[in-house]
Design an enzyme around this catalytic site. Structure first.
Site, PDB file in Angstrom:
ATOM      1  N   LEU A 146     -16.719  19.256 100.572  1.00  0.00           N
ATOM      2  CA  LEU A 146     -17.957  18.511 100.772  1.00  0.00           C
ATOM      3  C   LEU A 146     -17.762  17.662 102.025  1.00  0.00           C
ATOM      4  O   LEU A 146     -16.654  17.165 102.277  1.00  0.00           O
ATOM      5  CB  LEU A 146     -18.247  17.577  99.583  1.00  0.00           C
ATOM      6  N   ASP A 147     -18.823  17.496 102.803  1.00  0.00           N
ATOM      7  CA  ASP A 147     -18.739  16.614 103.965  1.00  0.00           C
ATOM      8  C   ASP A 147     -18.305  15.215 103.525  1.00  0.00           C
ATOM      9  O   ASP A 147     -18.583  14.793 102.393  1.00  0.00           O
ATOM     10  CB  ASP A 147     -20.100  16.504 104.656  1.00  0.00           C
ATOM     11  N   ARG A 148     -17.657  14.497 104.418  1.00  0.00           N
ATOM     12  CA  ARG A 148     -17.172  13.147 104.098  1.00  0.00           C
ATOM     13  C   ARG A 148     -18.288  12.284 103.504  1.00  0.00           C
ATOM     14  O   ARG A 148     -18.081  11.569 102.524  1.00  0.00           O
ATOM     15  CB  ARG A 148     -16.630  12.472 105.364  1.00  0.00           C
TER      16      ARG A 148
END
Length: 308
Positions: A146-148
């Protein structure tokens, strides 16, 4: 170990102390109901606390789902000792764990995997430290990311073979992966599908309606749940899992995810990227059992969408 009676040689015999109370399952039941019946007088809140503290096992696998479906022949084990592997971290919630996989809920602001520049403040590092409490050689293996700035459900493998099984068969194993987002403006349609070829340009991901040989095919299905206050609450169903896929596709529609300056958002009322992975369903890579996990929408998402 405790010391028992002496044997014929006169030496004391070591006897194992039972670590669990074991209940045999004779008929189908949900875990919560089963435990309340077997542990007469126990409250629902007490059972939930035990599940949260990870002291309930089904067939030797830690189970935290109160509505887990029990089948005849299974064994439910209740630990008699305090769990010294209790997991607590403000950025990461442990949702499910067995011998092969770990499912967690990640908060926004935390990297999924370690990088050259950031090795410790990552979900990967936190989970590695956790599994090493059982054995120093234990580690976790990355399956997806997942993106940060995206929050929500993620899965990791606990061995390389399981990791390979999940990665090589991802499209067949994962049955449902859904997100919720708040986007800028009011969506014109109640639902639809975005298809394009996405190319990673390092600093951003570009999108093309045509296959130029560089991009990867990406498909995002969306459903508009609510429109209010100049925003739209949208549910997104991923058919593919490309880097920044939702963010790029929403921007293409002219409705970037709020807080996503990289892809065109000009507002950030929540102080975060308004994107949350709330549902993850898949067939267990070893047992084949259908696993289903879902988290509530973030509370501030709901607050922002309240009509004024």
């Amino acid at each position: 170990m405790s010391r028992g009676k002496n044997n014929k040689s006169g030496k004391p015999v070591a006897r194992a102390v039972a670590k669990y109370t074991v209940y045999n399952v004779n008929e189908p039941a949900e875990l919560m109901d089963f435990l309340m019946q077997k542990m007469a007088g126990i409250s629902r809140s007490k059972v939930k606390t035990m599940l949260t503290n990870r002291v309930i096992l089904v067939d030797n696998i830690i189970t935290t789902q109160y509505n887990f479906e029990l089948k005849p022949g299974m064994k439910v084990q209740v630990s008699k000792t305090k769990n010294n592997r209790e997991f607590k971290n403000p950025m990461l919630k442990l949702v499910y764990e067995d011998a092969y996989i770990i499912v967690v809920e990640k908060k926004e602001g935390l990297l999924s995997v370690s990088t050259e520049h950031q090795k410790e403040r990552t979900a990967q590092h936190i989970l590695n430290e956790y599994v090493k409490r059982s054995h120093r050689n234990n580690r976790i293996f990355v399956v997806h990311r997942l993106d940060r700035e995206t929050s929500g459900l993620m899965m990791y493998a606990k061995d390389e073979k399981t990791q390979n099984t999940l990665r090589d068969n991802w499209q067949d194993i994962v049955t449902d992966r859904r997100y919720v987002a708040i986007v800028s403006g009011e969506m014109e349609k109640d639902g639809g599908t975005v298809e394009s070829w996405l190319t990673d340009r390092k600093l951003y991901v570009s999108s093309s309606p045509y296959d130029d040989g560089e991009g990867k095919y990406a498909v995002t299905h969306y459903r508009t749940i609510k429109r209010a206050n100049g925003y739209s609450l949208v549910e997104l169903d991923l058919e593919t899992g490309r880097k920044n896929q939702i963010r790029v596709h929403m921007s293409e529609l002219g409705h970037p995810v709020i807080g996503d300056e990289r892809y065109g958002s000009e507002c950030n009322p929540l102080g975060r990227l308004a994107l949350h992975a709330f549902k993850l369903c898949f067939y267990h890579p070893i047992t084949g059992e259908l696993m289903q996990f879902e988290t509530p929408y973030p509370a501030n998402f709901k607050t922002l969408m309240l009509k004024k």
